[in-house]
Design a protein around this motif. Structure first.
Motif, PDB file in Angstrom:
ATOM      1  N   THR A 113       0.965  -4.948 -10.434  1.00 26.19           N
ATOM      2  CA  THR A 113       0.264  -3.835 -11.175  1.00 26.19           C
ATOM      3  C   THR A 113       0.142  -2.526 -10.707  1.00 26.19           C
ATOM      4  OG1 THR A 113      -1.167  -5.727 -12.384  1.00 26.19           O
ATOM      5  CG2 THR A 113      -1.937  -3.237 -12.380  1.00 26.19           C
ATOM      6  N   LEU A 114       0.219  -1.661 -11.552  1.00 20.37           N
ATOM      7  CA  LEU A 114      -0.161  -0.282 -11.128  1.00 20.37           C
ATOM      8  C   LEU A 114      -1.044   0.327 -11.868  1.00 20.37           C
ATOM      9  CD1 LEU A 114       3.029  -0.511  -9.828  1.00 20.37           C
ATOM     10  CD2 LEU A 114       3.507   2.172 -10.451  1.00 20.37           C
ATOM     11  N   THR A 173       0.808  -1.201  -0.078  1.00 19.68           N
ATOM     12  CA  THR A 173      -0.120   0.056  -0.089  1.00 19.68           C
ATOM     13  C   THR A 173       0.980   1.325  -0.055  1.00 19.68           C
ATOM     14  OG1 THR A 173      -1.707  -1.150   1.197  1.00 19.68           O
ATOM     15  CG2 THR A 173      -1.742   1.193   1.147  1.00 19.68           C
ATOM     16  N   SER A 174       1.895   1.228   0.767  1.00 18.23           N
ATOM     17  CA  SER A 174       2.974   2.608   0.661  1.00 18.23           C
ATOM     18  C   SER A 174       3.546   2.827  -0.374  1.00 18.23           C
ATOM     19  CB  SER A 174       4.104   2.191   1.839  1.00 18.23           C
ATOM     20  OG  SER A 174       5.002   1.190   1.510  1.00 18.23           O
ATOM     21  N   LEU A 175       3.508   1.617  -1.313  1.00 17.94           N
ATOM     22  CA  LEU A 175       4.044   2.021  -2.889  1.00 17.94           C
ATOM     23  C   LEU A 175       3.402   2.726  -3.609  1.00 17.94           C
ATOM     24  CD1 LEU A 175       5.361  -1.880  -3.499  1.00 17.94           C
ATOM     25  CD2 LEU A 175       6.983   0.104  -3.009  1.00 17.94           C
ATOM     26  N   ARG A 176       1.942   2.864  -3.307  1.00 14.57           N
ATOM     27  CA  ARG A 176       1.130   3.602  -4.060  1.00 14.57           C
ATOM     28  C   ARG A 176       1.460   5.235  -3.883  1.00 14.57           C
ATOM     29  NH1 ARG A 176      -4.895   3.262  -1.898  1.00 14.57           N
ATOM     30  NH2 ARG A 176      -3.482   3.851   0.100  1.00 14.57           N
ATOM     31  N   ASP A 177       2.180   5.458  -2.682  1.00 17.62           N
ATOM     32  CA  ASP A 177       2.538   6.993  -2.260  1.00 17.62           C
ATOM     33  C   ASP A 177       3.812   7.193  -2.925  1.00 17.62           C
ATOM     34  OD1 ASP A 177       0.256   7.534  -0.986  1.00 17.62           O
ATOM     35  OD2 ASP A 177       1.126   6.666   0.831  1.00 17.62           O
ATOM     36  N   THR A 178       4.757   5.981  -2.927  1.00 13.49           N
ATOM     37  CA  THR A 178       6.123   6.172  -3.679  1.00 13.49           C
ATOM     38  C   THR A 178       6.036   6.391  -5.092  1.00 13.49           C
ATOM     39  OG1 THR A 178       6.879   4.453  -1.912  1.00 13.49           O
ATOM     40  CG2 THR A 178       8.248   4.742  -3.909  1.00 13.49           C
ATOM     41  N   PHE A 179       5.144   5.713  -5.812  1.00  8.90           N
ATOM     42  CA  PHE A 179       5.173   5.747  -7.424  1.00  8.90           C
ATOM     43  C   PHE A 179       3.860   6.886  -7.628  1.00  8.90           C
ATOM     44  CE2 PHE A 179       6.852   1.600  -6.872  1.00  8.90           C
ATOM     45  CZ  PHE A 179       8.225   1.805  -7.799  1.00  8.90           C
ATOM     46  N   GLU A 180       3.249   7.460  -6.639  1.00  7.68           N
ATOM     47  CA  GLU A 180       2.390   8.604  -6.688  1.00  7.68           C
ATOM     48  C   GLU A 180       1.155   8.220  -7.866  1.00  7.68           C
ATOM     49  OE1 GLU A 180       4.407  12.258  -7.683  1.00  7.68           O
ATOM     50  OE2 GLU A 180       5.186  12.271  -5.733  1.00  7.68           O
ATOM     51  N   VAL A 181       0.537   6.865  -7.641  1.00  5.87           N
ATOM     52  CA  VAL A 181      -0.387   6.525  -8.635  1.00  5.87           C
ATOM     53  C   VAL A 181      -1.673   6.151  -7.567  1.00  5.87           C
ATOM     54  CG1 VAL A 181       1.195   5.539 -10.436  1.00  5.87           C
ATOM     55  CG2 VAL A 181       0.545   4.045  -8.303  1.00  5.87           C
ATOM     56  N   GLU A 182      -2.408   5.755  -8.400  1.00  5.80           N
ATOM     57  CA  GLU A 182      -3.920   5.606  -7.337  1.00  5.80           C
ATOM     58  C   GLU A 182      -3.939   4.059  -6.833  1.00  5.80           C
ATOM     59  OE1 GLU A 182      -7.774   7.080  -8.734  1.00  5.80           O
ATOM     60  OE2 GLU A 182      -7.027   8.243 -10.095  1.00  5.80           O
ATOM     61  N   HIS A 183      -3.391   3.427  -7.644  1.00  5.50           N
ATOM     62  CA  HIS A 183      -3.517   1.946  -7.037  1.00  5.50           C
ATOM     63  C   HIS A 183      -2.212   0.927  -7.447  1.00  5.50           C
ATOM     64  CE1 HIS A 183      -7.457   1.880  -5.795  1.00  5.50           C
ATOM     65  NE2 HIS A 183      -7.904   2.375  -6.883  1.00  5.50           N
ATOM     66  N   VAL A 184      -1.956   0.048  -6.426  1.00  3.93           N
ATOM     67  CA  VAL A 184      -0.615  -0.640  -6.514  1.00  3.93           C
ATOM     68  C   VAL A 184      -1.157  -2.332  -6.183  1.00  3.93           C
ATOM     69  CG1 VAL A 184       1.537  -1.620  -5.940  1.00  3.93           C
ATOM     70  CG2 VAL A 184       1.274   0.754  -6.151  1.00  3.93           C
ATOM     71  N   VAL A 185      -0.920  -3.386  -6.992  1.00  4.30           N
ATOM     72  CA  VAL A 185      -1.783  -4.538  -6.688  1.00  4.30           C
ATOM     73  C   VAL A 185      -0.642  -5.656  -6.874  1.00  4.30           C
ATOM     74  CG1 VAL A 185      -3.259  -6.425  -7.510  1.00  4.30           C
ATOM     75  CG2 VAL A 185      -3.848  -3.730  -7.522  1.00  4.30           C
ATOM     76  N   TYR A 186      -0.517  -6.587  -5.985  1.00  7.34           N
ATOM     77  CA  TYR A 186       0.327  -7.894  -5.955  1.00  7.34           C
ATOM     78  C   TYR A 186      -0.657  -8.945  -5.795  1.00  7.34           C
ATOM     79  CZ  TYR A 186       3.315 -11.692  -4.815  1.00  7.34           C
ATOM     80  OH  TYR A 186       4.106 -12.904  -5.014  1.00  7.34           O
ATOM     81  N   HIS A 187      -0.924  -9.761  -6.861  1.00  5.93           N
ATOM     82  CA  HIS A 187      -1.682 -10.755  -6.841  1.00  5.93           C
ATOM     83  C   HIS A 187      -0.919 -12.265  -7.299  1.00  5.93           C
ATOM     84  CE1 HIS A 187      -4.968 -13.126  -9.424  1.00  5.93           C
ATOM     85  NE2 HIS A 187      -5.018 -13.651  -8.095  1.00  5.93           N
ATOM     86  N   ALA A 188      -0.901 -13.138  -6.559  1.00  3.70           N
ATOM     87  CA  ALA A 188      -0.073 -14.316  -6.626  1.00  3.70           C
ATOM     88  C   ALA A 188      -0.938 -15.570  -6.567  1.00  3.70           C
ATOM     89  CB  ALA A 188       0.884 -14.314  -5.491  1.00  3.70           C
ATOM     90  N   VAL A 189      -0.327 -16.528  -7.317  1.00  2.00           N
ATOM     91  CA  VAL A 189      -0.947 -17.949  -7.589  1.00  2.00           C
ATOM     92  C   VAL A 189      -0.051 -18.782  -7.025  1.00  2.00           C
ATOM     93  CG1 VAL A 189      -2.053 -19.691  -8.795  1.00  2.00           C
ATOM     94  CG2 VAL A 189      -2.482 -17.145  -9.270  1.00  2.00           C
ATOM     95  N   ARG A 190      -0.111 -19.542  -5.899  1.00  2.00           N
ATOM     96  CA  ARG A 190       0.906 -20.252  -5.149  1.00  2.00           C
ATOM     97  C   ARG A 190       0.996 -21.498  -5.837  1.00  2.00           C
ATOM     98  NH1 ARG A 190      -1.255 -19.124   0.865  1.00  2.00           N
ATOM     99  NH2 ARG A 190      -0.148 -17.193   1.185  1.00  2.00           N
ATOM    100  N   SER A 191       1.653 -22.376  -5.813  1.00  2.00           N
ATOM    101  CA  SER A 191       2.009 -23.871  -6.404  1.00  2.00           C
ATOM    102  C   SER A 191       0.831 -24.679  -6.105  1.00  2.00           C
ATOM    103  CB  SER A 191       3.367 -24.381  -6.208  1.00  2.00           C
ATOM    104  OG  SER A 191       3.415 -24.527  -4.621  1.00  2.00           O
TER     105      SER A 191
END
Length: 236
Positions: free
Chosen positions: A128-129, A26-44
């Motif tokens: 994703t950003l 969530t803090s990366l949203r402020d770092t890159f000054e964008v509206e949303h940052v998403v990390y979506h993972a599919v485990r093995s």
């Protein structure tokens, strides 16, 4: 950006739980000054997990409607190794247009840049950003921030793997700087560009590359990059 990015990477490195990792994402949203940052993972195992800044209502709708099965972003990233600018994807199918329209209505923005990540033992993730911006503004942002995004995506995924307990021995082989160096070279940067981005000399960069090459048992730099990608040690 450099100082803000360093702070963000430190927060990622110190995340001791998935809640802390979600906070760091969530803090990366402020770092890159964008509206949303998403990390979506599919485990093995097939289980899905994500750290997102989207509206919870949109996340639930996405899950309930099983949008991942027709999402052009997910499908493109699963099939390819290269980053995907959402504007270049095929949104012509009716289901895809519905997905995009509902997403925009929930505030995901009209722009998106997604980076596919492949880890060990079948792990797959997307970083994703999103933002609301003109096409020229977004293109300029993507060019300027691309190298940083590659590194951040790697660090987020690496931390998620460590917390998940699926990080295997080969993941521990490369130091952070060795990983950074190979990631930038894999993305097509020259040694001079990679050294400049990492704020080190080309001689120091060469040391990291040669150290990584030795650890990976590679014959040359290209072989080292290929080995690192096949083992899930770097993402491009």
């Amino acid at each position: 950006m450099s100082r803000k990015l360093d702070d963000a990477l430190e927060r990622l490195a110190s995340a001791a739980s998935f809640d802390a990792l979600e906070g760091a994402v969530t803090s990366l949203r402020d770092t890159f000054e964008v509206e949303h940052v998403v990390y979506h993972a599919v485990r093995s195992t097939g289980e899905r997990w994500g750290a997102v800044t989207y509206d919870p209502g949109w996340v639930q709708t996405y899950i309930d409607e099983n949008f991942q099965a027709i999402d052009p972003v997910v499908l493109n990233c699963f099939r390819r190794f290269t980053p995907a600018d959402w504007k270049t994807l095929d949104w012509s199918p009716r289901a895809a247009r519905t997905l995009l329209a509902e997403g925009i209505a929930h505030g995901i923005g009209n722009q998106g840049l997604s980076l596919p990540i492949r880890g060990p033992n079948g792990q797959f993730a997307v970083f994703t950003l999103n933002d609301r911006a003109r096409d020229d503004e977004w293109a300029a942002f993507a060019r300027e921030a691309f190298d940083d995004l590659l590194l951040v995506a790697h660090y987020v995924n690496e931390r998620a793997l460590a917390l998940d307990g699926t990080q295997n021995a080969p993941h521990q082989m490369l130091s952070p700087r060795e990983t950074d160096a190979l990631t930038l070279l894999a993305a097509g940067r020259s040694r001079a560009q990679a050294a400049e981005h990492l704020r080190i000399s080309e001689n120091t960069l060469r040391v990291y590359i040669e150290s990584a090459r030795f650890k990976l048992g590679a014959l040359n730099t290209v072989h080292a990059v290929a080995n690192a990608m096949s083992r899930g040690l770097i993402c491009v």
